[in-house]
Write a protein that holds these residues in place. Structure first.
Motif, PDB file in Angstrom:
ATOM      1  N   MET A  97       4.351   2.686  -6.430  1.00  0.00           N
ATOM      2  CA  MET A  97       3.307   2.819  -5.413  1.00  0.00           C
ATOM      3  C   MET A  97       3.085   4.298  -5.086  1.00  0.00           C
ATOM      4  O   MET A  97       1.940   4.724  -4.869  1.00  0.00           O
ATOM      5  CB  MET A  97       3.692   2.047  -4.156  1.00  0.00           C
ATOM      6  CG  MET A  97       3.555   0.546  -4.320  1.00  0.00           C
ATOM      7  SD  MET A  97       4.217  -0.418  -2.950  1.00  0.00           S
ATOM      8  CE  MET A  97       3.405   0.270  -1.546  1.00  0.00           C
ATOM      9  N   GLY A  98       4.156   5.071  -5.065  1.00  0.00           N
ATOM     10  CA  GLY A  98       4.024   6.511  -4.840  1.00  0.00           C
ATOM     11  C   GLY A  98       3.236   7.187  -5.943  1.00  0.00           C
ATOM     12  O   GLY A  98       2.384   8.048  -5.684  1.00  0.00           O
ATOM     13  N   GLY A 143       0.994   5.727  -7.839  1.00  0.00           N
ATOM     14  CA  GLY A 143      -0.398   5.309  -7.667  1.00  0.00           C
ATOM     15  C   GLY A 143      -1.083   6.054  -6.539  1.00  0.00           C
ATOM     16  O   GLY A 143      -2.241   6.480  -6.672  1.00  0.00           O
ATOM     17  N   ALA A 144      -0.379   6.239  -5.424  1.00  0.00           N
ATOM     18  CA  ALA A 144      -0.965   6.972  -4.295  1.00  0.00           C
ATOM     19  C   ALA A 144      -1.244   8.425  -4.676  1.00  0.00           C
ATOM     20  O   ALA A 144      -2.281   8.984  -4.294  1.00  0.00           O
ATOM     21  CB  ALA A 144      -0.033   6.901  -3.095  1.00  0.00           C
ATOM     22  N   SER A 145      -0.350   9.042  -5.446  1.00  0.00           N
ATOM     23  CA  SER A 145      -0.587  10.429  -5.858  1.00  0.00           C
ATOM     24  C   SER A 145      -1.786  10.531  -6.797  1.00  0.00           C
ATOM     25  O   SER A 145      -2.520  11.517  -6.762  1.00  0.00           O
ATOM     26  CB  SER A 145       0.659  11.016  -6.514  1.00  0.00           C
ATOM     27  OG  SER A 145       0.890  10.429  -7.778  1.00  0.00           O
ATOM     28  N   LEU A 150      -4.389   8.653  -6.603  1.00  0.00           N
ATOM     29  CA  LEU A 150      -5.586   8.459  -5.781  1.00  0.00           C
ATOM     30  C   LEU A 150      -6.037   9.744  -5.101  1.00  0.00           C
ATOM     31  O   LEU A 150      -7.182   9.827  -4.652  1.00  0.00           O
ATOM     32  CB  LEU A 150      -5.340   7.374  -4.733  1.00  0.00           C
ATOM     33  CG  LEU A 150      -5.395   5.941  -5.233  1.00  0.00           C
ATOM     34  CD1 LEU A 150      -5.034   4.977  -4.116  1.00  0.00           C
ATOM     35  CD2 LEU A 150      -6.757   5.610  -5.802  1.00  0.00           C
ATOM     36  N   LEU A 151      -5.161  10.733  -5.012  1.00  0.00           N
ATOM     37  CA  LEU A 151      -5.545  11.995  -4.382  1.00  0.00           C
ATOM     38  C   LEU A 151      -6.643  12.711  -5.157  1.00  0.00           C
ATOM     39  O   LEU A 151      -7.401  13.494  -4.584  1.00  0.00           O
ATOM     40  CB  LEU A 151      -4.322  12.909  -4.240  1.00  0.00           C
ATOM     41  CG  LEU A 151      -3.223  12.403  -3.311  1.00  0.00           C
ATOM     42  CD1 LEU A 151      -2.018  13.330  -3.358  1.00  0.00           C
ATOM     43  CD2 LEU A 151      -3.741  12.260  -1.890  1.00  0.00           C
ATOM     44  N   TRP A 178     -14.802   6.890  -3.900  1.00  0.00           N
ATOM     45  CA  TRP A 178     -13.953   5.787  -3.467  1.00  0.00           C
ATOM     46  C   TRP A 178     -14.596   4.420  -3.628  1.00  0.00           C
ATOM     47  O   TRP A 178     -13.906   3.412  -3.631  1.00  0.00           O
ATOM     48  CB  TRP A 178     -13.540   5.987  -2.002  1.00  0.00           C
ATOM     49  CG  TRP A 178     -12.468   7.008  -1.891  1.00  0.00           C
ATOM     50  CD1 TRP A 178     -12.619   8.357  -1.778  1.00  0.00           C
ATOM     51  CD2 TRP A 178     -11.066   6.764  -1.951  1.00  0.00           C
ATOM     52  NE1 TRP A 178     -11.395   8.974  -1.750  1.00  0.00           N
ATOM     53  CE2 TRP A 178     -10.429   8.017  -1.844  1.00  0.00           C
ATOM     54  CE3 TRP A 178     -10.292   5.625  -2.071  1.00  0.00           C
ATOM     55  CZ2 TRP A 178      -9.045   8.141  -1.857  1.00  0.00           C
ATOM     56  CZ3 TRP A 178      -8.917   5.764  -2.069  1.00  0.00           C
ATOM     57  CH2 TRP A 178      -8.315   7.017  -1.975  1.00  0.00           C
TER      58      TRP A 178
END
Length: 144
Positions: free
Chosen positions: A16-17, A19-21, A23-24, A29
Motif C-alpha cells: 500500500m505504501g 502504491g501511495a508513493s 500516486l504522488l 485524478w
C-alpha cells in the motif's frame, strides 16, 4: 497462524505504501478514481458473487477445509483476469508493433497456473499439518 497473518499484513501495508508513493506522480485524478470505482464495482458486483456461487456449487455437501483456499484462488484468478482483460481483448494487429508487444494470453495462462499451483500447495500443506497434529483418542474414549 498468527505469524502468517502478521506477515501478510506487513506485506500488504508495504505494498500500500508503494502504491501511495506511485500516486504522488499522478496529475489527472479522474482516471484513477474511475479505475478504482470500476474495480470496486467489478469486485462487489461480479467477482465476489461468482466466487461464492462457484465455491458453493463445487464444494456442496462438505469440503469445509477446501472452501477457503478454493475461494481465495477464485478471487485471485478473477481479479487477475479483470486487470488483464483490456490487453487480452485488444483489437487485432496494430500498426506499431511496440504497443502491447508481449504474449498476454500466455502470461495470463502462466498466472492462472501459478494460482492453481499455490492453491494445491496450500491444500497439501493443510492436509499434511492436519495429519501430523492428530492425536490418538484418550484411553477409554473409544466406542463401547
Amino acid at each position: 497462524m498468527k505469524a502468517t497473518r502478521a506477515l501478510a499484513g506487513v506485506a500488504g501495508l508495504a505494498l500500500m505504501g508503494v502504491g501511495a508513493s506511485l500516486l504522488l506522480d499522478v496529475r489527472e485524478w479522474t482516471g484513477v478514481l474511475l479505475w478504482l470505482g470500476g474495480a470496486v464495482a467489478l469486485h462487489d458486483g461480479l467477482i465476489a458473487p461468482l466466487v461464492l456461487l462457484v465455491g458453493l456449487v463445487l464444494l456442496r455437501g462438505g469440503g469445509s477445509g477446501l472452501r477457503g483456499p478454493i475461494r481465495g484462488a477464485l478471487t485471485v484468478a478473477g481479479a487477475l483476469t479483470m486487470v488483464a482483460l483490456p490487453v487480452l481483448l485488444r483489437p487485432g494487429p496494430r500498426a506499431n508493433s511496440s504497443v502491447l508487444p508481449l504474449d498476454y494470453w500466455g502470461n495470463w495462462l502462466l498466472a492462472m497456473v501459478a494460482v492453481v499451483m499455490v492453491t494445491a500447495v496450500v491444500l497439501a500443506a493443510r492436509r499434511f499439518i492436519r495429519g501430523t497434529t492428530t492425536r490418538p483418542a484418550p484411553k477409554g474414549a473409544g466406542p463401547e
